[in-house]
Design a protein around this motif. Structure first.
Motif, PDB file in Angstrom:
ATOM      1  N   MET A   1      45.433 -19.039 -70.757  1.00 39.75           N
ATOM      2  CA  MET A   1      44.746 -17.742 -70.609  1.00 39.75           C
ATOM      3  C   MET A   1      45.471 -16.669 -71.392  1.00 39.75           C
ATOM      4  SD  MET A   1      41.934 -17.206 -69.156  1.00 39.75           S
ATOM      5  CE  MET A   1      41.259 -18.736 -69.754  1.00 39.75           C
ATOM      6  N   ALA A   2      44.747 -15.631 -71.749  1.00 39.49           N
ATOM      7  CA  ALA A   2      45.339 -14.548 -72.556  1.00 39.49           C
ATOM      8  C   ALA A   2      46.295 -13.717 -71.700  1.00 39.49           C
ATOM      9  CB  ALA A   2      44.237 -13.662 -73.114  1.00 39.49           C
ATOM     10  N   ASP A   3      47.069 -12.983 -72.363  1.00 35.30           N
ATOM     11  CA  ASP A   3      48.060 -12.158 -71.681  1.00 35.30           C
ATOM     12  C   ASP A   3      47.365 -11.040 -70.913  1.00 35.30           C
ATOM     13  OD1 ASP A   3      50.580 -11.663 -71.006  1.00 35.30           O
ATOM     14  OD2 ASP A   3      51.182 -10.780 -72.917  1.00 35.30           O
ATOM     15  N   THR A   4      47.700 -10.936 -69.611  1.00 30.79           N
ATOM     16  CA  THR A   4      47.077  -9.865 -68.817  1.00 30.79           C
ATOM     17  C   THR A   4      47.398  -8.499 -69.393  1.00 30.79           C
ATOM     18  OG1 THR A   4      47.558 -11.256 -66.923  1.00 30.79           O
ATOM     19  CG2 THR A   4      46.758  -9.051 -66.483  1.00 30.79           C
ATOM     20  N   GLN A   5      48.644  -8.428 -69.787  1.00 29.34           N
ATOM     21  CA  GLN A   5      49.064  -7.123 -70.272  1.00 29.34           C
ATOM     22  C   GLN A   5      48.345  -6.734 -71.556  1.00 29.34           C
ATOM     23  OE1 GLN A   5      53.311  -7.219 -70.518  1.00 29.34           O
ATOM     24  NE2 GLN A   5      53.480  -6.518 -68.399  1.00 29.34           N
ATOM     25  N   LEU A   6      48.078  -7.705 -72.384  1.00 34.14           N
ATOM     26  CA  LEU A   6      47.385  -7.386 -73.628  1.00 34.14           C
ATOM     27  C   LEU A   6      45.996  -6.879 -73.337  1.00 34.14           C
ATOM     28  CD1 LEU A   6      48.541  -7.660 -76.412  1.00 34.14           C
ATOM     29  CD2 LEU A   6      47.158  -9.701 -76.733  1.00 34.14           C
ATOM     30  N   LEU A   7      45.331  -7.588 -72.407  1.00 37.11           N
ATOM     31  CA  LEU A   7      43.971  -7.162 -72.062  1.00 37.11           C
ATOM     32  C   LEU A   7      43.971  -5.780 -71.440  1.00 37.11           C
ATOM     33  CD1 LEU A   7      42.494 -10.463 -70.627  1.00 37.11           C
ATOM     34  CD2 LEU A   7      41.848  -9.297 -72.719  1.00 37.11           C
ATOM     35  N   LEU A   8      44.932  -5.566 -70.567  1.00 37.21           N
ATOM     36  CA  LEU A   8      44.995  -4.229 -69.963  1.00 37.21           C
ATOM     37  C   LEU A   8      45.266  -3.169 -71.013  1.00 37.21           C
ATOM     38  CD1 LEU A   8      46.905  -4.602 -66.587  1.00 37.21           C
ATOM     39  CD2 LEU A   8      44.535  -3.979 -66.956  1.00 37.21           C
ATOM     40  N   LEU A  10      44.410  -3.293 -74.107  1.00 39.19           N
ATOM     41  CA  LEU A  10      43.156  -3.071 -74.824  1.00 39.19           C
ATOM     42  C   LEU A  10      42.239  -2.167 -74.024  1.00 39.19           C
ATOM     43  CD1 LEU A  10      41.203  -3.705 -77.123  1.00 39.19           C
ATOM     44  CD2 LEU A  10      40.455  -5.717 -75.864  1.00 39.19           C
ATOM     45  N   PHE A  49      41.626  -7.885 -63.678  1.00 39.89           N
ATOM     46  CA  PHE A  49      42.224  -7.911 -62.337  1.00 39.89           C
ATOM     47  C   PHE A  49      41.570  -8.967 -61.468  1.00 39.89           C
ATOM     48  CE2 PHE A  49      45.153  -4.858 -63.053  1.00 39.89           C
ATOM     49  CZ  PHE A  49      44.674  -3.593 -63.350  1.00 39.89           C
ATOM     50  N   LEU A  51      40.387 -11.786 -62.421  1.00 38.79           N
ATOM     51  CA  LEU A  51      40.960 -13.082 -62.785  1.00 38.79           C
ATOM     52  C   LEU A  51      42.378 -13.217 -62.247  1.00 38.79           C
ATOM     53  CD1 LEU A  51      39.686 -13.430 -66.415  1.00 38.79           C
ATOM     54  CD2 LEU A  51      39.165 -14.917 -64.494  1.00 38.79           C
ATOM     55  N   GLU A  52      43.140 -12.135 -62.311  1.00 44.55           N
ATOM     56  CA  GLU A  52      44.524 -12.192 -61.852  1.00 44.55           C
ATOM     57  C   GLU A  52      44.605 -12.515 -60.380  1.00 44.55           C
ATOM     58  OE1 GLU A  52      46.939 -12.412 -64.585  1.00 44.55           O
ATOM     59  OE2 GLU A  52      47.873 -11.707 -62.753  1.00 44.55           O
TER      60      GLU A  52
ATOM     61  N   GLN C   5      42.839 -18.687 -77.701  1.00 43.73           N
ATOM     62  CA  GLN C   5      43.626 -17.451 -77.752  1.00 43.73           C
ATOM     63  C   GLN C   5      43.324 -16.688 -79.024  1.00 43.73           C
ATOM     64  OE1 GLN C   5      47.824 -18.375 -77.003  1.00 43.73           O
ATOM     65  NE2 GLN C   5      47.659 -16.835 -75.384  1.00 43.73           N
ATOM     66  N   VAL C   8      40.175 -14.867 -78.684  1.00 43.77           N
ATOM     67  CA  VAL C   8      40.318 -13.675 -77.814  1.00 43.77           C
ATOM     68  C   VAL C   8      40.947 -12.524 -78.600  1.00 43.77           C
ATOM     69  CG1 VAL C   8      41.502 -12.706 -75.813  1.00 43.77           C
ATOM     70  CG2 VAL C   8      40.396 -14.935 -75.651  1.00 43.77           C
ATOM     71  N   TYR C   9      41.993 -12.859 -79.370  1.00 48.73           N
ATOM     72  CA  TYR C   9      42.610 -11.784 -80.161  1.00 48.73           C
ATOM     73  C   TYR C   9      41.609 -11.224 -81.155  1.00 48.73           C
ATOM     74  CZ  TYR C   9      47.152 -13.356 -78.410  1.00 48.73           C
ATOM     75  OH  TYR C   9      48.204 -13.682 -77.596  1.00 48.73           O
ATOM     76  N   LEU C  16      38.336  -3.109 -80.685  1.00 49.51           N
ATOM     77  CA  LEU C  16      39.124  -1.924 -81.041  1.00 49.51           C
ATOM     78  C   LEU C  16      38.577  -1.267 -82.284  1.00 49.51           C
ATOM     79  CD1 LEU C  16      41.406  -0.683 -79.566  1.00 49.51           C
ATOM     80  CD2 LEU C  16      43.009  -1.942 -80.987  1.00 49.51           C
ATOM     81  N   LEU C  49      37.148 -15.856 -71.462  1.00 52.89           N
ATOM     82  CA  LEU C  49      37.957 -15.887 -70.245  1.00 52.89           C
ATOM     83  C   LEU C  49      37.312 -16.731 -69.162  1.00 52.89           C
ATOM     84  CD1 LEU C  49      39.121 -12.174 -69.933  1.00 52.89           C
ATOM     85  CD2 LEU C  49      40.459 -14.160 -70.601  1.00 52.89           C
ATOM     86  N   ILE C 111      53.030  -1.373 -67.490  1.00 50.74           N
ATOM     87  CA  ILE C 111      53.833  -2.382 -68.173  1.00 50.74           C
ATOM     88  C   ILE C 111      55.303  -2.309 -67.776  1.00 50.74           C
ATOM     89  CG2 ILE C 111      54.617  -3.116 -70.453  1.00 50.74           C
ATOM     90  CD1 ILE C 111      51.863  -2.235 -71.483  1.00 50.74           C
ATOM     91  N   ILE C 118      50.761  -8.217 -59.598  1.00 51.30           N
ATOM     92  CA  ILE C 118      49.443  -8.453 -59.013  1.00 51.30           C
ATOM     93  C   ILE C 118      49.513  -9.741 -58.205  1.00 51.30           C
ATOM     94  CG2 ILE C 118      47.013  -8.740 -59.533  1.00 51.30           C
ATOM     95  CD1 ILE C 118      47.634  -7.421 -62.230  1.00 51.30           C
ATOM     96  N   PRO C 120      48.131 -12.890 -56.565  1.00 49.63           N
ATOM     97  CA  PRO C 120      46.946 -13.768 -56.616  1.00 49.63           C
ATOM     98  C   PRO C 120      46.419 -13.967 -55.203  1.00 49.63           C
ATOM     99  CG  PRO C 120      48.921 -14.834 -57.499  1.00 49.63           C
ATOM    100  CD  PRO C 120      49.347 -13.535 -56.881  1.00 49.63           C
ATOM    101  N   TYR C 128      33.140 -18.636 -62.032  1.00 49.61           N
ATOM    102  CA  TYR C 128      32.336 -17.560 -62.593  1.00 49.61           C
ATOM    103  C   TYR C 128      31.104 -18.071 -63.314  1.00 49.61           C
ATOM    104  CZ  TYR C 128      36.268 -14.631 -61.433  1.00 49.61           C
ATOM    105  OH  TYR C 128      37.236 -13.941 -60.747  1.00 49.61           O
TER     106      TYR C 128
END
Lengths: 100, 626, 171
Positions: A1-8, A10, A49, A51-52, C5, C8-9, C16, C49, C111, C118, C120, C128
């Motif tokens: 999965m992608a980095d949570t922080q990166l998504l946040l 963005l 969130f 997903l987290e 990945q 996604v990037y 952006l 995702l 950060i 968070i 879980p 989903y």
């Protein structure tokens, strides 16, 4: 999965961009579209969130946001239309009748 | 036993009844209530006197009506105190007062304000009785102020005339100036002694321990109040102007009773003055100076009431002279005799004015002795009394005053005697001048007035006869001895003790000299008098202008005060400071709000920016503080 | 680095870029198109995702209804007015500064080290995919669903009111 922080990150960037757009652009319709961008950024954060925490409530809230966004655009556009008809322009700098 | 309270309240009831209902219930009701209640008060006073007589020479009746104020364990009561001095004063007030009320029913018969007049007159009696019956200086002061109020209301009775209204104002304001002194004395006494009851004050000053306050200071302050009420120099200016009121008012208030309140005060507080030689000296000197100067002014007056007014001021001066040399009982004796003959004179003047249909100038009178004989007879008796012709009342009291002025150990001196005797000489002279010019000279009346002349009704002449009788025989009652247990006579210097009788002869000679001179000068009319005036024009002008005291007060007191009020307090204080600061505050608010309202410029993007600033601030704060 | 990945990037960069183009373009139609592309990129991210439902509804509702409506309105109106010539208001510099501050504050708060992690949730991981999601949705959150319909009714009424008043003022 992608980095949570990166998504946040963005999400925050898109939100800030939308906010700057609201404050900066002079066309009323463009302002509305920047507000849509802000909503989208929030949706991204919510999905991240959800997903987290591995619950559904984030995604459910997303649906509510869809509904709200639809209702909002359905009302806001006619309002903008009325305003622009009164002033004969879409320039928000001319909408200052509430000056006080 | 509420006898004293009843005496005080009867006139108050008269005031309320006549004031509230009199206008609607007609003249008879007003007359009956207005005269009857004072007569009842007089009868009640007689009863109180009989009770007092059985109790002994220095006894006193005491009634506490109610508690006025209490703070902690102290307080002020409304209490009434009746000893021999009070008895004399109360008898005069209710007795002469009732006579004057009866007279007024005749004099004021045609006046539209009949009910109001009797209401005010009864109000005056109520306050005067409060003054003399009060035990505490505070109750006395209530009466003091009240008689000032009643005097104002009655002097300005015909208030549509602005001059008469102004006279009322002048009386009240001049009284107030004196009252400042009275109040200061009152405060000092309470601070030093903790009580305002007059009998206790006298005992404190006579006792072994000297009080914390100087007797002379208190005596002087209280005397300042007395000068205001009793029209002594320098506060005498209101009494001649007070003649603007109806003549019975002048008789009652400005001859017999109110103006003697100052004399009563000093006599009652003799305990202070016995231990205050400096203050007593000042009292005596001011008294005799007032007596002398007022007499000189009366020499040239041409209004019948003004002559009597200055005569009153002069006689009051003699009373204060007696008080100043420690002869308190003698001063009260003169109050008593003066009440009779001065009331008789004023009421007689009223009868003359009534007979002549309003004429008051003696230059336009004359020859009235045949036309209004009763008035003439009584007026003559009263004139002889005031001049000091024996054996009428005035002779006894005035003679004693002059004797003590010379011989008293408590401040008597030849200077006082000389001035006092000169004042008596002048009194005799101008009173007989008045008698001659009004009644005995050939007529100088205008034609219409002459046809109008008629004797007054019985309600007026009857009173005159009674008062003349009292003026004739009143002196035989030895009042100073009656009061001696309370008000001891001062010691007399031994060297002069043997000469008492010679000085009596001098006094009698002075009185007859005045009579003779007046008869000589004015027998034929105004001619000789006017010739004399022409020979000394500047002196005549000085006396005619009353020594220009009113003009002096106008220039020295009134004009600077007026300037101060107008320029400083109104212009600067009120307009500039108070209004200016209020307007300034309003202007500041307006300007600030104008500047602040620029935030709301109607532009959405500006509002959003403001919101974002707030949000960022909140976020940073949350971040900083966890 | 798997292909997922990378995708996604890629989609993130597209989103952006779309956002930046929104701010820069002059013609409102170009702004709309930039927004559409941003939204589609975001839908792509959601799909990658695994949140298929949201991705689908994003395209259906957001792009398909909201943005289409927007595009219609832009086409209807004359957009060559003063706001066309001068794109930016007088708050340009302060707005950029504030935006940067906001992004910075948000970023730092999310950060920084020591931020609460968070948690879980407990229980099985939700799916989903459309069918299981719908079942869960309508089982647990049916009240929210009904309330949204109330909101939509209110919106319809409001829209009618605006049209009415507009017609009345037109005379």
């Amino acid at each position: 999965m992608a980095d949570t922080q990166l998504l946040l990150g963005l999400s925050f960037a898109l939100f800030a961009l939308g906010l700057v757009g609201v404050m900066v652009r002079r066309n009323a319709l463009v302002m509305l579209m920047c507000m849509e961008l802000m909503l989208n950024a929030v949706i991204l954060a919510l999905v991240t969130f959800s997903l987290e925490t591995a619950t559904l409530s984030g995604a459910v809230l997303v649906f509510l946001i869809f509904v709200v966004a639809a209702a909002e655009i359905a009302i806001a556009i006619p309002i903008v239309l009325q305003l622009s008809r009164q002033r004969s322009s879409l320039d928000v700098e001319g909408y200052d009748r509430l000056k006080g | 036993m509420n006898l004293l309270t009843v005496i005080v309240l009867l006139p108050l009831a008269g005031f309320l009844l006549n004031g509230l209902l009199g206008g609607r219930l007609g003249r008879t009701f007003v007359s009956v209530v207005g005269c009857g209640l004072p007569i009842l008060a007089f009868l009640a006073t007689i009863k109180a006197v009989t009770i007092l007589q059985t109790a002994g020479p220095d006894a006193a009746l005491l009634e506490v009506a109610y508690r006025w104020a209490s703070f902690g364990d102290q307080g002020f009561d409304v209490a009434f105190y009746f000893d021999r001095l009070t008895a004399v004063m109360t008898l005069i007030i209710t007795g002469v007062g009732s006579l004057i009320h009866v007279y007024s029913t005749g004099y004021m018969k045609d006046d539209p304000g009949y009910a109001r007049y009797f209401a005010y007159l009864n109000l005056f009696l109520f306050f005067m009785l409060t003054l003399v019956l009060g035990r505490s200086l505070l109750v006395c002061f209530v009466g003091w102020e009240g008689v000032g109020l009643a005097s104002y209301l009655l002097i300005g009775f015909w208030f549509e005339d602005p001059a008469k209204a102004a006279a009322g104002k002048k009386a009240f304001i001049t009284n107030r100036v004196g009252d400042a002194g009275f109040l200061l004395g009152l405060f000092l006494l309470y601070w030093a002694l903790g009580t305002l009851n007059m009998d206790e004050i006298n005992a404190a000053f006579a006792g072994p321990v000297a009080p914390a306050v100087s007797a002379s200071l208190v005596g002087l302050l209280l005397f300042i109040g007395a000068t205001g009420k009793s029209a002594q120099i320098p506060l005498h200016v209101w009494l001649p102007d007070a003649m603007a009121g109806p003549t019975p008012v002048s008789a009652l208030i400005h001859a017999a009773t109110m103006v003697t309140a100052g004399v009563y005060l000093v006599a009652r507080l003799h305990g202070i003055y016995e231990h205050a030689p400096e203050a007593s000296q000042i009292v005596a000197v001011i008294g005799v100076l007032t007596a002398f100067f007022a007499a000189t002014i009366a020499l040239v007056q041409t209004d019948i009431k003004k002559v009597l007014a200055y005569s009153t001021v002069s006689q009051l001066g003699l009373m204060f002279l007696a008080l100043g040399v420690g002869a308190y009982g003698v001063a009260v004796f003169h109050v008593y005799t003066h009440a009779f003959f001065k009331a008789c004179l004023f009421l007689g003047a009223g009868s003359v004015i009534h007979a002549l249909g309003g004429e008051q100038d003696i230059r336009r009178m004359g020859g009235l002795w045949r036309r209004i004989p009763i008035t003439f007879g009584t007026f003559a008796v009263a004139t002889a009394a005031i001049a000091g012709i024996p054996p009428l009342a005035g002779f006894f009291s005035k003679d004693e005053i002059l004797w003590f002025a010379l011989a008293s150990e408590h401040g008597g001196s030849p200077f006082l005697w000389v001035l006092g005797s000169t004042a008596s000489l002048l009194t005799s002279f101008y009173m007989f001048r008045l008698l001659w010019l009004t009644f005995l000279t050939p007529s100088r009346m205008s034609h219409d007035t002459e046809h109008h002349v008629h004797e007054s009704p019985f309600s007026m002449t009857g009173v005159l006869v009674v008062l003349a009788l009292l003026s004739a025989i009143g002196g035989f009652f030895q009042l100073p001895h009656f009061l001696e247990p309370l008000l001891p006579m001062p010691a007399v210097s031994e060297s002069l003790e043997h000469y008492e009788h010679s000085f009596v002869f001098v006094a009698v000679a002075v009185a007859f000299l005045g009579l003779a001179t007046a008869a000589f000068m004015y027998r034929g009319g105004l001619a000789r008098g006017e010739a004399l005036a022409a020979r000394f024009p500047r002196l005549h002008r000085l006396l005619d202008g009353k020594y220009y005291v009113d003009e002096l007060y106008q220039a020295v007191l009134y004009r600077p005060l007026h300037w101060l009020s107008d320029r400083v307090f109104l212009g600067l204080g009120d307009r500039l400071l108070i209004d200016g600061s209020l307007h300034g505050l309003a202007a500041i608010t307006r300007r600030a709000s104008g500047r602040l309202s620029r935030i709301e410029n109607g532009q959405l993007q500006w509002y959003v920016a403001m919101a974002v600033i707030g949000v960022v601030g909140c976020l940073v704060w949350v971040w900083r503080n966890g | 680095m798997t292909i997922d990945q990378l995708l996604v990037y890629f989609f993130g960069a597209c989103a952006l870029l779309g956002g930046v183009l929104m701010l820069v373009a002059r013609h409102p139609m170009r702004v709309a198109l930039a927004l559409i592309s941003c939204m589609l990129s975001l839908a792509g991210i959601y799909a990658m995702l695994g949140v298929h439902v949201v991705a689908v509804f994003q395209v259906l509702i957001y792009v398909g209804a909201v943005m289409v409506f927007m595009v219609y309105v832009i086409m209807l109106l004359d957009v060559r007015d003063p706001s066309f010539l001068r794109r930016y208001g007088h708050l340009l510099v302060p707005a950029v500064v504030l935006g940067a501050l906001l992004a910075g504050a948000l970023g730092v708060s999310a950060i920084r080290v020591g931020a609460p992690a968070i948690q879980p949730g407990t229980g099985p991981a939700p799916s989903y995919l459309v069918q299981p999601f719908s079942v869960e949705f309508l089982r647990e959150y049916w009240l929210h669903f009904e309330l949204t319909s109330v909101l939509l009714v209110a919106a319809v009424v409001a829209a009618i009111a605006i049209i009415r008043s507009g017609r009345r003022s037109d005379g």
